[in-house]
Design an enzyme around this catalytic site. Structure first.
Site, short mmCIF file in Angstrom:
data_model
loop_
_atom_site.label_atom_id
_atom_site.label_comp_id
_atom_site.label_asym_id
_atom_site.label_seq_id
_atom_site.Cartn_x
_atom_site.Cartn_y
_atom_site.Cartn_z
N ASP A 109 121.85 10.77 103.66
CA ASP A 109 122.96 10.38 103.46
C ASP A 109 123.73 9.58 102.68
OD1 ASP A 109 124.75 13.04 104.55
OD2 ASP A 109 125.00 12.04 106.48
N HIS A 166 101.01 -5.86 92.26
CA HIS A 166 102.06 -5.39 92.62
C HIS A 166 102.74 -5.87 93.95
CE1 HIS A 166 101.21 -1.33 89.92
NE2 HIS A 166 101.14 -2.97 88.60
N ASP A 186 108.02 -11.97 87.92
CA ASP A 186 107.35 -10.92 87.73
C ASP A 186 108.64 -10.34 88.08
OD1 ASP A 186 106.98 -8.94 85.80
OD2 ASP A 186 105.34 -8.41 86.36
N ASP A 226 110.26 -7.17 80.64
CA ASP A 226 110.19 -7.49 81.54
C ASP A 226 109.47 -9.01 81.03
OD1 ASP A 226 107.65 -6.77 82.96
OD2 ASP A 226 106.90 -5.23 82.31
N HIS A 280 94.04 -6.15 84.53
CA HIS A 280 94.94 -4.83 83.91
C HIS A 280 95.41 -5.27 81.91
CE1 HIS A 280 97.77 -8.83 83.44
NE2 HIS A 280 98.06 -9.00 84.53
N HIS A 302 102.23 -3.53 77.37
CA HIS A 302 102.57 -2.27 77.35
C HIS A 302 103.69 -2.05 76.13
CE1 HIS A 302 105.81 -3.21 80.01
NE2 HIS A 302 104.83 -3.65 80.45
N HIS A 315 108.56 0.67 81.18
CA HIS A 315 107.25 1.19 81.16
C HIS A 315 107.45 2.03 80.29
CE1 HIS A 315 103.87 -0.51 83.74
NE2 HIS A 315 104.46 -1.43 83.32
N GLU A 355 100.64 -9.87 78.14
CA GLU A 355 100.67 -10.33 79.64
C GLU A 355 99.70 -11.38 80.00
OE1 GLU A 355 101.95 -7.33 82.30
OE2 GLU A 355 103.02 -5.77 80.83
N TYR A 404 93.21 -13.77 87.69
CA TYR A 404 93.61 -13.41 89.25
C TYR A 404 92.61 -13.83 90.36
CZ TYR A 404 97.13 -10.94 86.97
OH TYR A 404 97.78 -10.51 86.06
N ARG A 411 99.86 -15.28 85.11
CA ARG A 411 100.18 -13.81 84.80
C ARG A 411 101.58 -14.66 83.66
NH1 ARG A 411 100.82 -10.36 87.35
NH2 ARG A 411 103.20 -9.89 87.56
N GLU A 470 104.02 -13.69 81.07
CA GLU A 470 104.33 -12.19 79.92
C GLU A 470 106.00 -12.23 79.23
OE1 GLU A 470 105.92 -9.08 82.98
OE2 GLU A 470 105.28 -7.33 81.23
N1 GLY Z 1 106.69 -6.23 85.48
C1 GLY Z 1 105.95 -4.82 85.19
C2 GLY Z 1 104.39 -4.87 84.30
O1 GLY Z 1 104.95 -6.21 84.29
O2 GLY Z 1 104.22 -4.40 83.28
MN MN Z 2 104.86 -5.87 82.12
MN MN Z 3 105.82 -7.85 84.31
#
Ligand code: GLY
Ligand code: MN
Ligand code: MN
Length: 437
Positions: free
Chosen positions: A35, A238, A255, A266, A345, A349, A356, A380, A384, A402, A404
């Site tokens: 619900d 993540h 982030d 982002d 990574h 993007h 994304h 970004e 790590y 990181r 970004e």
């Molecule tokens: N916050 C998601 C990324 O940096 O791709």
């Molecule tokens: Mn990103």
């Molecule tokens: Mn990000």
């Protein structure tokens, strides 16, 4: 965004087709638990073409050799729905508001779709949309196929999303303005987090301070689940638990960003919990920053996205060699992907209506796309080093960094849309110092 924008986008899409019918559905509401629903978020492709925010809606575009037509199917106004969930726009008001040729009650779709598809040979849909709307369209196409006297029928079904997303790749001035607004609020939130940070706070407390900024300044949503990762938690890419305490002497990686009118921002910043980088933290941080600045510096129209990825990996690999985390010949380390252990990574993007943005990265021949003015991409880089990595000097263990930013490709190069957010060691330390009790 005014109506002309949506009209032009629809026209552009139809110009890319010889003829046919395009059907796009709104997003389905999602149940969170019994619900209760997640806040509704419109399907970005659908929204891009009509700007309609309600669920249970369809946009149909028709093109023949003679005409083009746009049709919206929507839920009618309904007292019961108005009582529980708020008033829907309704067919009459939608006719006034949207510059489409026809607006119909969605309940008429199962009967009208057959007439819409009659005599057409091509159907354009989201091939991964398994909604009843699309099933209904295929069923109607089949029935037409089996009807005596109907000479032309749907012979091919194509992916509409590729065409729309290719269009979405180049942002208009109006779209860039929305992205800038999202970044403006995100900047305030990141600065707020820097100012508030101290040992003993919980990660979720910094998250809450940022969420407060987003909501109190009118952002409708966050672009994605915030990552507030103290110390070694930053090495879980993540990490969204955000439940742990921030410790003296650690860094915190945040982030987090908001959406404005469905356009994303982002942003990641990494800073010391207590506001002062240790010598080692500063050394690693400035290596990552150097990579980020060099990569941004290399962005301009004509540069291939694949090349930028490769270039960023070279720079990150060199940084890891400089830090004596990797040793050996750079080309061999790159070849064996040794750097991926510490920089796993991609460099960034596309970003736009989706954080994304699912716009193509390659052309029809599979060749990497070249940057062109109006594209927006995140940059970004990150390094790590897990706390349990005994192969690395102890002083580095548990550091995850990181940085970004959101970058707009311009006619002559690029513009860092998030350059106002504290990023150098000096800027960050000054921002953290402005902590007020
Ligand atoms: N916050 C998601 C990324 O940096 O791709
Ligand atoms: Mn990103
Ligand atoms: Mn990000």
């Amino acid at each position: 965004m005014n109506e002309t924008h949506y009209e032009l986008r629809r026209q552009k899409l139809l110009n890319a087709l010889e003829e046919g019918v395009v059907i796009l559905a709104s997003a389905s509401p999602k149940t969170r638990s019994n619900d209760t629903q997640y806040p509704y978020r419109q399907n970005s492709d659908f929204y891009y073409l009509c700007g309609f925010g309600e669920d249970n809606a369809l946009l149909i575009l028709v093109k023949t050799k003679e005409i083009t037509k746009s049709i919206l199917f929507i839920e009618p106004y309904n007292e019961e729905h108005a009582l529980w969930n708020g008033a829907r726009l309704g067919v009459e008001k939608a006719k006034e508001r949207f510059c489409v040729d026809e607006v119909h009650d969605i309940h008429e779709y199962p009967t009208l779709i057959k007439d819409i598809l009659r005599d057409h040979v091509a159907l354009y849909i989201d091939l991964f949309d398994e909604s009843s709307w699309i099933r209904q369209a295929k069923k109607s196409a089949k029935e037409l196929h089996e009807t005596r006297g109907v000479k032309r029928h749907i012979r091919a079904i194509y992916d509409a999303t590729h065409l729309i997303r290719s269009q979405r790749l180049i942002k208009s001035q109006e779209e860039i303005a929305q992205i800038k607004k999202a970044i403006e609020l995100t900047a305030i939130a990141h600065h707020e987090a820097m100012k508030s940070s101290k040992a003993g706070l919980y990660e979720y407390e910094l998250q809450a301070k940022m969420s407060y900024v987003f909501l109190s300044k009118g952002a409708q949503a966050e672009s994605y689940e915030a990552i507030v990762a103290g110390g070694n938690n930053a090495n879980t890419l993540h990490y969204i638990d955000n439940r742990e305490v921030l410790r003296e002497g650690d860094l915190v990686l945040i982030d987090a960003a908001c959406e404005w009118e469905l356009y994303a921002s982002d942003i990641t910043r990494t800073f010391p919990v207590n506001g002062k980088f240790s010598e080692v933290q500063r050394y690693v941080y400035e290596k990552v920053l150097e990579v980020q600045l060099k990569v941004i510096d290399a962005i301009k129209p004509g540069v291939k996205r694949d090349w930028l990825q490769h270039y960023s990996e070279e720079l990150l690999c060199q940084a890891l060699i400089d830090l004596e985390i990797l040793s050996g010949v750079r080309s061999e380390l790159l070849e064996s992907k040794a750097h991926k252990k510490y920089a796993p990574h991609g460099i960034g993007h596309w970003m736009g209506l989706d954080v994304h943005d699912p716009c193509p990265y390659v052309d029809d021949e599979g060749e990497s796309l070249c940057f062109a003015p109006g594209m927006v991409m995140t940059i970004e880089p990150g390094i790590y080093i897990r706390a349990d990595d005994a192969t690395v000097e102890e002083k580095y263990r548990g550091i995850g960094i990181r940085i970004e930013d959101d970058i707009l490709i311009t006619q002559t190069g690029c513009e860092n849309l998030s350059s106002a957010i504290a990023k150098s060691v000096e800027e960050i330390e000054a921002m953290c110092k402005s902590y007020v009790l």
